[in-house]
Motif scaffolding. Structure first.
Motif, short mmCIF file in Angstrom:
data_model
loop_
_atom_site.label_atom_id
_atom_site.label_comp_id
_atom_site.label_asym_id
_atom_site.label_seq_id
_atom_site.Cartn_x
_atom_site.Cartn_y
_atom_site.Cartn_z
N ALA A 85 -1.19 2.56 -5.32
CA ALA A 85 -1.84 1.48 -4.28
C ALA A 85 -2.23 2.13 -3.23
O ALA A 85 -1.42 2.75 -2.72
N ARG B 276 1.21 -1.28 -0.13
CA ARG B 276 0.40 0.22 -0.22
C ARG B 276 1.27 1.33 -0.22
O ARG B 276 1.59 0.99 1.14
N ALA C 58 -8.28 -1.26 -5.36
CA ALA C 58 -7.30 -1.41 -4.66
C ALA C 58 -6.31 -0.19 -5.07
O ALA C 58 -5.14 0.43 -4.60
N VAL D 49 -2.81 -5.71 -2.98
CA VAL D 49 -2.43 -4.95 -2.23
C VAL D 49 -1.98 -4.94 -0.79
O VAL D 49 -3.46 -5.32 -0.63
N ALA E 136 -6.17 -1.91 0.77
CA ALA E 136 -5.51 -3.35 0.93
C ALA E 136 -6.84 -3.83 -0.30
O ALA E 136 -8.58 -3.30 -0.18
#
Length: 157
Positions: free
Chosen positions: A118, A72, A97, A156, A121
């Motif tokens: 990103a 992330r 994501a 992610v 999640a």
């Protein structure tokens, strides 16, 4: 006799050393479904983060079928090299994501590029496609209806 035994041992050691240099671990494979964070060379990530995912991943057409992990806050960039007669369609992303960002690339005819940050999640699927063969340019030329598909799943964390 002792000298030839030492030469043979040195030769054997050199062969084993060189054989080890060429090996690589690739859990994804061409068109495979494994996870790859860069060990095969086709996915070029930065160093893994604490969670084991890369902070940046660069994808190419040969990465189709793979699942990659990006941290992330990291970035995913891709370039699909095509031709004017066999162009890639724009890359589509399904999920929440990744957020599209400016690719910063000059796009040539037939090429598709994309870049994502990103942001959350989750899992996102990136897809594109192109004709398997060039479209006819003159009457009477043969055409095909085949489509080459490209897909990569991005996880992610």
């Amino acid at each position: 006799m002792r000298r030839s035994a030492m030469s043979l041992a040195a030769l054997a050691a050199a062969v084993l050393l060189l054989a080890g240099c060429g090996s690589k671990s690739d859990t994804g494979g061409q068109g495979g479904k494994g996870t790859d964070t860069g060990s095969a060379g086709q996915v070029s990530p930065s160093a893994p983060t604490a969670g084991g995912c890369a902070s940046a991943v660069d994808l190419k057409a040969t990465d189709t079928g793979r699942t990659v992990c990006v941290a992330r806050g990291g970035d995913v960039r891709l370039t699909l090299e095509g031709t004017k007669s066999r162009p890639w369609k724009p890359v589509q992303a399904s999920g929440t994501a990744l957020k599209a960002i400016n690719t910063g690339f000059v796009v040539r005819p037939g090429q598709a590029t994309a870049a994502y940050h990103a942001v959350a999640a989750g899992t996102e699927k990136l897809t594109s496609s192109r004709p398997m063969c060039a479209q006819p340019t003159k009457p009477g030329e043969v055409s095909c209806m085949g489509i080459q598909e490209w897909t990569v799943t991005v996880t992610v964390k």
